[in-house]
Design a protein around this motif. Structure first.
Motif, PDB file in Angstrom:
ATOM      1  N   TYR A  35       0.852  -1.189   0.000  1.00 38.10           N
ATOM      2  CA  TYR A  35       0.000   0.000   0.000  1.00 38.10           C
ATOM      3  C   TYR A  35       0.889   1.241   0.000  1.00 38.10           C
ATOM      4  O   TYR A  35       1.990   1.241   0.544  1.00 38.10           O
ATOM      5  CB  TYR A  35      -0.900   0.042   1.241  1.00 38.10           C
ATOM      6  N   LEU A  43      -4.475   5.971   2.208  1.00 36.25           N
ATOM      7  CA  LEU A  43      -3.874   4.656   1.948  1.00 36.25           C
ATOM      8  C   LEU A  43      -4.469   4.073   0.675  1.00 36.25           C
ATOM      9  O   LEU A  43      -5.677   3.878   0.566  1.00 36.25           O
ATOM     10  CB  LEU A  43      -4.163   3.714   3.120  1.00 36.25           C
ATOM     11  N   GLN A  44      -3.586   3.774  -0.279  1.00 38.65           N
ATOM     12  CA  GLN A  44      -4.019   3.254  -1.566  1.00 38.65           C
ATOM     13  C   GLN A  44      -3.402   1.878  -1.796  1.00 38.65           C
ATOM     14  O   GLN A  44      -2.207   1.691  -1.625  1.00 38.65           O
ATOM     15  CB  GLN A  44      -3.586   4.194  -2.693  1.00 38.65           C
ATOM     16  N   PHE A  45      -4.225   0.939  -2.242  1.00 37.23           N
ATOM     17  CA  PHE A  45      -3.778  -0.418  -2.531  1.00 37.23           C
ATOM     18  C   PHE A  45      -2.912  -0.435  -3.784  1.00 37.23           C
ATOM     19  O   PHE A  45      -3.289   0.134  -4.818  1.00 37.23           O
ATOM     20  CB  PHE A  45      -5.002  -1.323  -2.724  1.00 37.23           C
TER      21      PHE A  45
ATOM     22  N   GLN B   2     -12.084   6.421  -2.018  1.00 34.24           N
ATOM     23  CA  GLN B   2     -12.222   5.987  -0.649  1.00 34.24           C
ATOM     24  C   GLN B   2     -13.581   5.341  -0.451  1.00 34.24           C
ATOM     25  O   GLN B   2     -14.611   5.878  -0.823  1.00 34.24           O
ATOM     26  CB  GLN B   2     -12.058   7.193   0.290  1.00 34.24           C
ATOM     27  N   PHE B  88      -8.169   4.147  11.578  1.00 32.49           N
ATOM     28  CA  PHE B  88      -8.714   3.962  10.235  1.00 32.49           C
ATOM     29  C   PHE B  88      -9.650   2.762  10.210  1.00 32.49           C
ATOM     30  O   PHE B  88      -9.374   1.732  10.834  1.00 32.49           O
ATOM     31  CB  PHE B  88      -7.595   3.692   9.228  1.00 32.49           C
ATOM     32  N   LYS B 101      -7.767  -6.435  -1.762  1.00 32.78           N
ATOM     33  CA  LYS B 101      -7.668  -4.992  -1.573  1.00 32.78           C
ATOM     34  C   LYS B 101      -8.499  -4.522  -0.401  1.00 32.78           C
ATOM     35  O   LYS B 101      -9.698  -4.805  -0.332  1.00 32.78           O
ATOM     36  CB  LYS B 101      -8.142  -4.303  -2.851  1.00 32.78           C
ATOM     37  N   LEU B 102      -7.870  -3.810   0.512  1.00 31.63           N
ATOM     38  CA  LEU B 102      -8.588  -3.110   1.557  1.00 31.63           C
ATOM     39  C   LEU B 102      -8.745  -1.652   1.126  1.00 31.63           C
ATOM     40  O   LEU B 102      -7.816  -1.060   0.581  1.00 31.63           O
ATOM     41  CB  LEU B 102      -7.835  -3.157   2.885  1.00 31.63           C
ATOM     42  N   PHE B 104      -9.446   2.040   2.476  1.00 33.79           N
ATOM     43  CA  PHE B 104      -9.329   2.764   3.732  1.00 33.79           C
ATOM     44  C   PHE B 104     -10.059   4.094   3.695  1.00 33.79           C
ATOM     45  O   PHE B 104     -10.130   4.761   2.660  1.00 33.79           O
ATOM     46  CB  PHE B 104      -7.855   3.040   4.050  1.00 33.79           C
ATOM     47  N   GLY B 105     -10.559   4.487   4.861  1.00 29.49           N
ATOM     48  CA  GLY B 105     -11.065   5.836   5.036  1.00 29.49           C
ATOM     49  C   GLY B 105      -9.917   6.790   5.304  1.00 29.49           C
ATOM     50  O   GLY B 105      -8.750   6.383   5.344  1.00 29.49           O
TER      51      GLY B 105
END
Lengths: 115, 114
Positions: A35, A43-45, B2, B88, B101-102, B104-105
């Motif tokens: 990430y 946060l980006q995958f 997001q 988060f 894939k997570l 996230f906020g």
């Protein structure tokens, strides 16, 4: 039991260079995720590897690539570095290809600065 | 993009008080995870709650999930200065299958004053 480890802690590169970041998962975990946490973007995958294969990648250009080794450790390579690649790069691991179905455990991150 | 949005963005409380953070998401999920991040370092996993669960506890942490409202809350009871961190929520996507894939906020920044 050791957690996810990443190296180096900090990395400073100049624009156009290549960066290599490394990650060792928790013992027994076969899946590794990358990430990017850039200022203002959250946060980006980036990538998901399991059993040596790339399973999924996020919306990043091809100059972001990586691989997973037979011992399940992983490497993230960023080619032709740009200033906006400056970010905290986080690696996570989880059990055997469970993806986002189960907990992902994160390492301490590598802070990449591109000047 | 997001998936989750935390509320409030920032929270400041006194030691000993309770802290409540909320997370809303847009699409159906299989599970939701909460993480803590200290000073821009790695994420610490707190709790995973599945879509068929409504409440989960871990020590001083209580997480609720309301899938009808697409929202979750994290309650930290009897807060300590060491709880100062960013929190988060992260979700998968029910319709996308197992992508790894997570999503996230943006996180809630909690400050606990001694």
């Amino acid at each position: 039991e050791a957690g996810v480890t990443q190296s180096p802690t900090h990395l400073i590169k100049t624009r156009g260079q290549q960066a290599t970041l490394r990650c060792s998962p928790i013992s027994g975990h076969t899946s590794v995720y990358w990430y990017q946490q850039a200022l203002g973007l959250g946060l980006q995958f980036l990538l998901w590897y399991d059993e040596g294969e790339e399973r999924n990648r996020g919306n990043f250009p091809p100059r972001f690539s990586g691989r997973q080794f037979p011992n399940y450790s992983s490497e993230l390579n960023v080619n032709a570095l740009e200033l906006e690649d400056s970010a905290l790069y986080l690696c996570a691991s989880s059990l055997d290809g469970t993806g986002a179905d189960y907990e992902q455990y994160f390492g301490p991150g590598t802070r990449l600065t591109v000047t | 993009s997001q998936q989750g949005e935390e509320d409030p963005q920032a929270l400041s409380i006194q030691e000993g008080e309770n802290a409540t953070m909320n997370c809303s998401y847009k699409t159906s999920i299989n599970n939701l995870q909460w993480y803590r991040q200290n000073s821009g370092r790695g994420l610490v996993h707190l709790i995973l709650i599945r879509s068929n669960e409504r409440e989960k506890h871990s020590g001083r942490l209580r997480v609720t999930l309301d899938t009808s409202k697409k929202s979750s809350s994290l309650l930290i009871t009897a807060s300590r200065a060491a709880d100062t961190a960013s929190y988060f929520c992260a979700t998968d996507s029910f319709f996308s299958g197992n992508t790894g894939k997570l999503i996230f906020g943006q996180g809630t920044t909690l400050q606990v004053k001694p």
